[in-house]
Structures are given as structure tokens and as C-alpha cells.
Enzyme design. Structure first.
Site, PDB file in Angstrom:
ATOM      1  N   SER A 195       0.791  -1.227   0.000  1.00  0.00           N
ATOM      2  CA  SER A 195       0.000   0.000   0.000  1.00  0.00           C
ATOM      3  C   SER A 195       0.824   1.277   0.000  1.00  0.00           C
ATOM      4  O   SER A 195       0.329   2.330  -0.418  1.00  0.00           O
ATOM      5  CB  SER A 195      -0.944   0.011   1.211  1.00  0.00           C
ATOM      6  OG  SER A 195      -0.210  -0.081   2.419  1.00  0.00           O
TER       7      SER A 195
ATOM      8  N   HIS B  73      -5.331  -3.727  -2.695  1.00  0.00           N
ATOM      9  CA  HIS B  73      -5.016  -2.717  -3.706  1.00  0.00           C
ATOM     10  C   HIS B  73      -4.841  -3.301  -5.107  1.00  0.00           C
ATOM     11  O   HIS B  73      -4.591  -2.557  -6.052  1.00  0.00           O
ATOM     12  CB  HIS B  73      -3.747  -1.956  -3.298  1.00  0.00           C
ATOM     13  CG  HIS B  73      -3.919  -1.140  -2.059  1.00  0.00           C
ATOM     14  ND1 HIS B  73      -4.393   0.157  -2.068  1.00  0.00           N
ATOM     15  CD2 HIS B  73      -3.705  -1.460  -0.758  1.00  0.00           C
ATOM     16  CE1 HIS B  73      -4.443   0.614  -0.823  1.00  0.00           C
ATOM     17  NE2 HIS B  73      -4.035  -0.351  -0.010  1.00  0.00           N
TER      18      HIS B  73
ATOM     19  N   LYS C 124     -11.964   0.367  -2.316  1.00  0.00           N
ATOM     20  CA  LYS C 124     -10.898   0.964  -3.125  1.00  0.00           C
ATOM     21  C   LYS C 124     -11.354   0.961  -4.581  1.00  0.00           C
ATOM     22  O   LYS C 124     -12.154   1.792  -4.984  1.00  0.00           O
ATOM     23  CB  LYS C 124      -9.593   0.228  -2.864  1.00  0.00           C
ATOM     24  CG  LYS C 124      -9.136   0.387  -1.406  1.00  0.00           C
ATOM     25  CD  LYS C 124      -7.879  -0.333  -1.092  1.00  0.00           C
ATOM     26  CE  LYS C 124      -7.427  -0.081   0.335  1.00  0.00           C
ATOM     27  NZ  LYS C 124      -8.375  -0.590   1.362  1.00  0.00           N
TER      28      LYS C 124
END
Length: 395
Positions: free
Chosen positions: A184, A212, A243
Site C-alpha cells: 500500500s 489494492h 478501493k
């Protein structure tokens, strides 16, 4: 008994506690590590700090799906999953998520942090050996602590170091290797195939947090693990929904055996009210868009290439990332804050990341790109960075 407006509330913290809190806060301020929460007004700045990689968080189709879901099912789930909070829309979303990543089943959690705590607490105890990449997310480190399991930290991305640690562990000890999929803060991608091979040789399970990568990587937006690595290779896969998918919550995907075990033993699942149904409806809409609009991922990767080419031409020190997370290493805390504030004054929001989130001496601007950005906005950011670099070189 409630305190009346006329009567001052009696302090509930002793003087010694007040002094303790003040001292710790002062130390953080003096180290240049103080954090502030700001109210971000829509369209007041260009957001290069968030994780909305596909630009779905503001897509009206998700907002409309959330509204319809809330009107139909209610604003809240009303109970935990094992009481009466597991609704048909949750079941449907879990099935869609399992199919996306090529797993038999998936289980919803209300956040990625709670998912990681729940998995590690449910799978591990003091007799388990956990092996973690040094740059793993804080939730993975905290999950091991909650489980009471010792964590051995291997050098970032170093399979040889991991192999040495595994070889020195008693073969009779249950072993779990844990890694971020996309890291991240650095934006680089784990060598999943290499981790799979090591875990097979040493009879260890592998857990990947692909928060992610989901929606961004893979042929189907299924992440850096997804359908490329089956459940026998990566038995525990975590992904988040807030996300690239633009909504909220998280899931863990794996075998029937794993999911049933988590339902029985993962405390953050058992003792938390289930996800609001409107959020699940929005996520289902996001999955439709992910499937039907692959051009979003193509546009995102074009933005990444454009930004990296421009930054490298300016001589900026980027870390080697091919993902939407583009860290600009500045090193010094004060310098990092100065650059972030200067960009904010120009209407550009980036993350100023300092220790303890990253190692000491590795403060950086965490620049994140989205399919929602326009090429002119990427160029505007590059122009502002060029101006800052030029001013700094002259001084």
C-alpha cells in the site's frame, strides 16, 4: 445520570493520564509526525491521495443502487450475520465475489482491517508460526498480535530470506505465510508465484491481502491472485470493496472448509452487525461495471504510464511501481510536509506519508491515480511537481 447544561462535566481522566497523553502528543509533534483530519469538500481539490482507482466511488450508478438497496432492505442489516443480519443481497454478493476471484466461497466483513484481524485470530494461536513481509499492512501485524502468534518478518519481497526462516522452523509447527498483494505504501506487487512455490515446499499455507490489486490487476480485474492462483495455491485471499470497487467493506475468499471455519471462529465477523444492504447493492453495481467496462482499467494503466514517463523526465525519485500507487520518495519529514502543502495550495491533494507508516528516512508523497482523472490533470500535477523541484534546486 446525565450532566445538566448548567453543570460542568467532571473530568473522567486523572491528571497523570492527562500529562501522559500530552507528553506523547508533544513527542509526535516535535518529530514532525503529527496528523490532522481535514474536511475534504467535493471538487475543491484534485484528489491524488485516495484509493478510488476505477473512479467508481462517485459513479451515479453506485449511488442509485445503494439507494434502491436501502429502500428495499432497510438502512441497516439489524443484526450480525449469525443472528438475522445475513440477507439475500449479502448471499448474492458473496457468490459474485467468489466467482470473480475463482474461489468456492467468500465471506463478507465490514472492513479490510477487521477481515485481517478475523482471519489471523481464527486460524492462528501461540503454537502457530506466522511469516510476514516487512512491509505488510498494519492490520496483518495487529491480527498476529491478537492471535498471540509469533510473527517472523522477512525482508521485503525477499524469497531467499523467507526460505531461510521456513527451513529453521520445526516442520511439525503449523506455518502461515502472509503478504500484501500490492503493497500500500510502495505500490509494488508481491511475487505470488514465488510465494506459492515456497509454501508448497515447506507445507505452509499462504494468505494474500489483495486490497489494492482487486479491480486493478488481472485479466478480469480479479487482482494479482484471483483466478491465476487457485485455492490450493493461495488458500486465504482477502480483498476490499472500498478501493477500486468504490463502496465499502471487505471479503475473504477460499475453500468451503475455510469459510465455515471463519464463520465459527472469526470474532470480527461473529460479533459485528452485518454490512448495510445498500452498500452491498452498490458493490454489486460496481462488479457489473468492472465486468462490462474493461476500458476503465485500460485508461488507468495509460495514466500510470503517462505519469511515470513525465516524472522520470523531471528526475523525480519514484519507487518502481506499475500500479496506481506512485510513491515519490523525499526522505525528510519536513520536506514531505512542505511539498504536500505546496501542492494543496495549488489545488492538488496528495498523501504525505511519514513514519511509523513507512520506515524512518523514507517519507514520501503517496500519489495515487484513478481512471476518473483526465490526462490534463495528470499533466497539471507533473507541472506542479516540476515547479517545486525547480524552486528547491535554486534555493
Amino acid at each position: 445520570m446525565p450532566v445538566s447544561p448548567e453543570m460542568p462535566a467532571t473530568p473522567c481522566v486523572s491528571g497523570s493520564w492527562n500529562q501522559r497523553l500530552l507528553a506523547r502528543q508533544a513527542a509526535r509533534r516535535d518529530a514532525g509526525l503529527w496528523r490532522e483530519r481535514r474536511v475534504h469538500r467535493r471538487d475543491a481539490t484534485l484528489d491524488f491521495a485516495g484509493n478510488d482507482y476505477l473512479g467508481l466511488a462517485r459513479d451515479p450508478r453506485l449511488a442509485e443502487a445503494a439507494a434502491i438497496g436501502a429502500r428495499h432492505h432497510g438502512a441497516g442489516a439489524r443484526a450480525s450475520q449469525l443472528v438475522s443480519g445475513h440477507l439475500e443481497i449479502h448471499r448474492h454478493l458473496e457468490a459474485r465475489l467468489a466467482a470473480l476471484v475463482g474461489r468456492p466461497r467468500a465471506l463478507l466483513f465490514t472492513s479490510g482491517y477487521l477481515a485481517n484481524l478475523g482471519v489471523l485470530q481464527a486460524l492462528c494461536d501461540g503454537t502457530t508460526a506466522i511469516f510476514q513481509d516487512r512491509l505488510n499492512h498494519a492490520s496483518l501485524l495487529d491480527g498476529a498480535r491478537l492471535a498471540g502468534a509469533p510473527s517472523r518478518r522477512f525482508h521485503h519481497g525477499d524469497l531467499d530470506d523467507l526460505a531461510c526462516l521456513l527451513e529453521r522452523t520445526d516442520p511439525a509447527t503449523p506455518r502461515l505465510v502472509v503478504s500484501d498483494g500490492v503493497f500500500s505504501m510502495d505500490g509494488d506487487i508481491a511475487d505470488v508465484a514465488g510465494l506459492v512455490g515456497l509454501c508448497r515446499r515447506h507445507d505452509a499455507w499462504l494468505m494474500v491481502d489483495d486490497a489494492h490489486g482487486l479491480g486493478v490487476l488481472g485479466a478480469h480485474g480479479d487482482g494479482c491472485v484471483g483466478r491465476a492462483h487457485a485455492s490450493d495455491e493461495v488458500p486465504v485471499l482477502m480483498g476490499t470493496l472500498g478501493k477500486a470497487l468504490g463502496s465499502a467493506g471487505a471479503f475473504v475468499a477460499g475453500s468451503e472448509l475455510l469459510i465455515e471455519h471463519l464463520l465459527q471462529f472469526a470474532r470480527p465477523c461473529i460479533y459485528t452487525t452485518a454490512e448495510p444492504p445498500g452498500v452491498s447493492a452498490a458493490t454489486l453495481a460496481a462488479l457489473d461495471i468492472l465486468e462490462q467496462e474493461p476500458e476503465r482499467r485500460a485508461r488507468l494503466h495509460a495514466h500510470i504510464a503517462r505519469f511515470r514517463t513525465g516524472a522520470e523526465a523531471l528526475g523525480l525519485r519514484l519507487l518502481p511501481s506499475t500500479t496506481p500507487i506512485q510513491p515519490l520518495l523525499l526522505g525528510d519529514n519536513a520536506r514531505t510536509l512542505h511539498w504536500a502543502e505546496a501542492l494543496r495550495a495549488r489545488g492538488l491533494l496528495v498523501g504525505a506519508i511519514r513514519p511509523p507508516t513507512v520506515p524512518r528516512g523514507q517519507a514520501r508523497l503517496r500519489i495515487t491515480l484513478s481512471a476518473a482523472h483526465e490526462t490534463s490533470q495528470i499533466d497539471r500535477l507533473l507541472d506542479a511537481l516540476a515547479e517545486l523541484a525547480t524552486k528547491e534546486n535554486r534555493s
